[in-house]
Motif scaffolding. Structure first.
Motif, short mmCIF file in Angstrom:
data_model
loop_
_atom_site.label_atom_id
_atom_site.label_comp_id
_atom_site.label_asym_id
_atom_site.label_seq_id
_atom_site.Cartn_x
_atom_site.Cartn_y
_atom_site.Cartn_z
N MET A 1 0.91 -1.11 -0.03
CA MET A 1 -0.03 -0.06 0.08
C MET A 1 0.90 1.29 0.06
N ALA A 2 2.06 1.35 0.67
CA ALA A 2 2.98 2.36 0.83
C ALA A 2 3.49 2.60 -0.59
N ALA A 3 3.87 1.34 -1.04
CA ALA A 3 4.23 1.36 -2.58
C ALA A 3 3.33 1.97 -3.50
N ASP A 4 2.19 1.51 -3.33
CA ASP A 4 1.27 2.05 -4.24
C ASP A 4 0.91 3.62 -4.14
N LEU A 5 1.10 4.30 -2.96
CA LEU A 5 0.84 5.57 -2.66
C LEU A 5 2.17 6.19 -3.23
N SER A 6 3.23 5.77 -3.11
CA SER A 6 4.56 6.30 -3.72
C SER A 6 4.62 6.29 -5.19
N ARG A 7 4.07 5.27 -5.75
CA ARG A 7 3.99 5.30 -7.00
C ARG A 7 3.03 6.44 -7.71
N ARG A 8 1.87 6.56 -7.04
CA ARG A 8 0.71 7.67 -7.53
C ARG A 8 1.43 8.93 -7.40
N MET A 9 2.40 9.10 -6.44
CA MET A 9 3.12 10.42 -6.27
C MET A 9 4.20 10.55 -7.19
N GLY A 10 4.83 9.53 -7.88
CA GLY A 10 5.67 9.34 -9.01
C GLY A 10 7.22 9.14 -8.29
N TRP A 11 6.93 8.81 -6.88
CA TRP A 11 8.35 8.44 -6.36
C TRP A 11 9.06 6.99 -6.61
N LEU A 12 8.24 6.22 -7.14
CA LEU A 12 8.39 4.69 -7.38
C LEU A 12 7.80 4.45 -8.94
N SER A 13 8.71 3.69 -9.65
CA SER A 13 8.20 3.31 -10.97
C SER A 13 7.38 2.09 -10.98
N ASP A 14 6.58 1.88 -12.07
CA ASP A 14 5.91 0.69 -12.05
C ASP A 14 6.69 -0.78 -11.89
N ARG B 1 8.76 -5.32 -8.94
CA ARG B 1 9.92 -6.11 -8.38
C ARG B 1 9.41 -6.46 -6.84
N MET B 2 8.89 -5.34 -6.33
CA MET B 2 8.54 -5.63 -4.83
C MET B 2 7.29 -6.73 -4.80
N ASP B 3 6.53 -6.46 -5.67
CA ASP B 3 5.22 -7.57 -5.96
C ASP B 3 5.68 -8.76 -6.19
N ALA B 4 6.76 -8.95 -6.74
CA ALA B 4 7.21 -10.16 -7.09
C ALA B 4 7.99 -11.15 -5.92
N ILE B 5 8.93 -10.43 -5.34
CA ILE B 5 9.60 -10.81 -4.04
C ILE B 5 8.41 -11.26 -3.00
N PHE B 6 7.52 -10.30 -2.62
CA PHE B 6 6.74 -10.68 -1.79
C PHE B 6 5.84 -12.00 -2.24
N GLN C 1 11.12 6.15 -2.09
CA GLN C 1 11.77 6.81 -3.21
C GLN C 1 12.74 5.99 -3.90
N GLY C 2 12.22 4.69 -4.40
CA GLY C 2 13.02 3.81 -4.99
C GLY C 2 13.39 2.70 -4.19
N ILE C 3 13.78 1.47 -4.78
CA ILE C 3 14.27 0.32 -3.85
C ILE C 3 15.33 0.58 -3.13
N GLY C 4 15.31 0.22 -1.66
CA GLY C 4 16.51 0.53 -0.89
C GLY C 4 16.73 1.97 -0.34
N ARG C 5 15.54 2.68 -0.36
CA ARG C 5 15.45 4.18 -0.06
C ARG C 5 14.12 4.34 0.52
N SER C 6 13.85 4.29 1.76
CA SER C 6 12.49 4.72 2.44
C SER C 6 12.72 6.06 3.14
N VAL C 7 11.63 6.81 3.13
CA VAL C 7 11.66 8.25 3.93
C VAL C 7 10.62 8.24 4.60
N VAL C 8 10.49 9.01 5.70
CA VAL C 8 9.21 9.18 6.61
C VAL C 8 8.73 10.83 6.08
N SER C 9 7.52 10.70 5.81
CA SER C 9 6.97 11.95 5.19
C SER C 9 5.74 12.30 5.57
#
Lengths: 361, 361
Positions: free
Chosen positions: B274-287, B292-297, B335-343
């Motif tokens: 869900m956090a990834a989805d929100l990040s994607r909607r904001m343009g912080w994370l690519s499809d 890749r996140m979906d696949a490994i989970f 903000q990409g894989i390997g880079r989380s931020v509190v916002s």
């Protein structure tokens, strides 16, 4: 107003002592992370002081929640603790909300423990309204609750941001409670401060009459003594144990009679005289020194005759105490006035004699 | 056996990771103040591992008390905590008695909190028997219990003397629990360790098959990541908040569905997406990154579809979360894989869209 700083590294905090401090929101405001506080008090203190504390805070733009608990040592338990948690959660209090304890030792211990554990720790301020809590429980960071099997068995070490000891609140204190507080004041003289004990011998009547200057000095000097001990030994591995003079015997009295029958300070006074009696039987304290101790406690209007529970019952009650080391009971004893020691090197027959017949051996 | 030291000033403690550690009393003995321990475990773990841990200790002359709790997140509450206190008091456990937590996160959190508060603090040792507790709850000192109004609302920061992560215990772990543990392992890659994430992509099948070398490395590297974060920020004021990736959403799922329906790690995995989805909607994370996140989970056999509670219910559930700052919900985002931020600088409409229809925007 006098101010004393308790030095605990990055957790240094001030104790302000004086008249009318309760209503001085300016003393509290700099310590708030955000303008939201939860004042925890009880049904006895609330009608006297809750609005005096709350209104100036509200006037300064602080959102104030109040949590009014039932009054008494019997309520220092997990059920009352849960009342605080429930209110904090229902009001969505956050990590930046400051708890303010307004009341005596029970309110302070409960509130401090709630602050230590709510969201794994929120800031808190102590506003002690009894002499006992001003000179004892508000200094040193001991917080906690009782358990059916023992007093203060559950708790945490947790330091306040600030302590406001308002002498004016002592004018509404029942005489028995004032005397119980004086027992702890006298204790500081006994364990490590002979000049203070001598000052107390000269001024005990002024203190029972609530003379302002005498009372401010007695509170300051008591807090100073306690702060020195606590700063040197925050986790109670060494010198801090001296503060428990009279407490092992005293807890046995409180527990054996049922919590609330004896006030804590009354039990400590009687317990201190039991410790003195044992010290005398061992030759560590003279008859004259015991008589001086007896005289000052009596002048403070404290009961000194412990209940006759019998030695076996006393030993059983004392065995549950936290100050047990590897099964052997350590006691705080007197080697003269102004010099207490922690010892497990005492004669068990003398201990039994003290427990059977204190002050009559 | 590999050993990692968590550096917390005077409270530095080791984490040992390897096979058969449970039965090695010699690892525990140097950490005991006296030869008395209370092992706290649950009805599921006790028949498997209690005697394996207890007998070698007894053989070394240690007095062992065992306290067996009911199993499950639903029992992480004050009633179960009181069972521990009662047993400790009935057995007259003292300040020098060491508590040993043998079990998963619930046992660890309860035992750690009991240790933090019994007699205002006694030593404790963690022997985590689930992957989740080995890589997460046994490192960092968070202890506590749930409240009817929220998860982990009552607790303390309290560090163990020692952690023993015995890989052999994972062989008796149900598949769902193993997957839930892998969710936390993957989290460390996502928040701060891209090379580890890439290693996990290559080895996820070995981990689900419980390959010993892969598992030891994954646990070590997870603990290393967490230990670095915790050592830098013990009280969770800054970087430590990153460890909560997926947790604000995840707690809402757990709370909304009733504790115990979703495993914690399952809720964290779905919450992370869900956090990834929100990040994607904001343009912080690519499809592609979301994929890749979906696949490994999915390869870790985790459920990723959050329950449809509706945005309003989610927001309400999230408002009770501890990570609230002055009324504004802070979220851990990517903000990409390997880079989380509190916002707290996110688009509320995008958040509502995620809550209404994650993964479908």
């Amino acid at each position: 107003m006098q101010t004393l700083n308790v030095e605990l590294g990055d957790r240094r905090y001030p104790i302000h002592i004086g008249r009318g401090l309760l209503a001085q929101a300016a003393l509290i405001l700099p310590h708030l992370k955000r303008k939201q506080v939860a004042i925890v008090t009880n049904t006895t203190v609330a009608p006297l002081y809750l609005e005096k504390l709350a209104q100036p805070l509200r006037d300064a733009g602080v959102a104030v929640i109040s949590i009014v608990l039932p009054d008494g040592e019997a309520y220092k338990n997990s059920a009352t603790l849960n009342l605080i948690y429930d209110a904090l959660l229902e009001n969505r209090c956050e990590r930046s909300t400051t708890l303010i304890a307004l009341g005596g030792g029970v309110v302070g211990d409960l509130t401090g423990y709630a602050a230590a554990t709510y969201l794994r720790g929120v800031p808190f301020v102590q506003v002690p309204t009894t002499l006992l809590s001003q000179v004892d429980s508000s200094v040193g960071g001991k917080t906690g609750i009782n358990h059916p099997l023992g007093k203060n068995m559950i708790g945490a070490f947790y330091q306040p941001q600030l302590v406001l000891a308002d002498i004016d609140t002592l004018h509404t204190l029942p005489e028995r409670e004032l005397a119980a507080g004086l027992a702890e004041v006298i204790k500081y003289g006994l364990i490590r401060d002979l000049p203070f004990f001598e000052w107390l011998e000269a001024h005990i009547d002024k203190l029972t009459a609530l003379d302002t200057d005498a009372m401010r000095y007695a509170i300051y000097r008591s807090c100073e003594n306690k702060a020195e001990v606590v700063a040197a030994d925050e986790r109670e591995s060494g010198e801090r144990a001296l503060l428990n003079l009279g407490h092992t015997f005293g807890h046995a009295i409180e527990n054996g009679m049922g919590y609330g029958v004896w006030l804590h300070g009354e039990a400590v006074a009687a317990g201190t005289m039991m410790a003195a009696d044992l010290s005398r039987r061992m030759g560590w304290l003279s008859d004259a020194e015991v008589a001086r101790m007896d005289a000052i406690f009596r002048a403070a209007r404290l009961p000194l005759e412990p209940p006759g529970l019998g030695a076996d019952r006393y030993l059983d009650l004392m065995g549950l105490d936290k100050k047990v080391l590897d099964g052997k009971i350590r006691l705080v004893l007197q080697q003269g006035i102004g010099r207490s020691v922690v010892s497990s090197d005492y004669d068990v027959a003398a201990l039994r004699a003290t427990l059977e017949s204190p002050l009559h051996g």
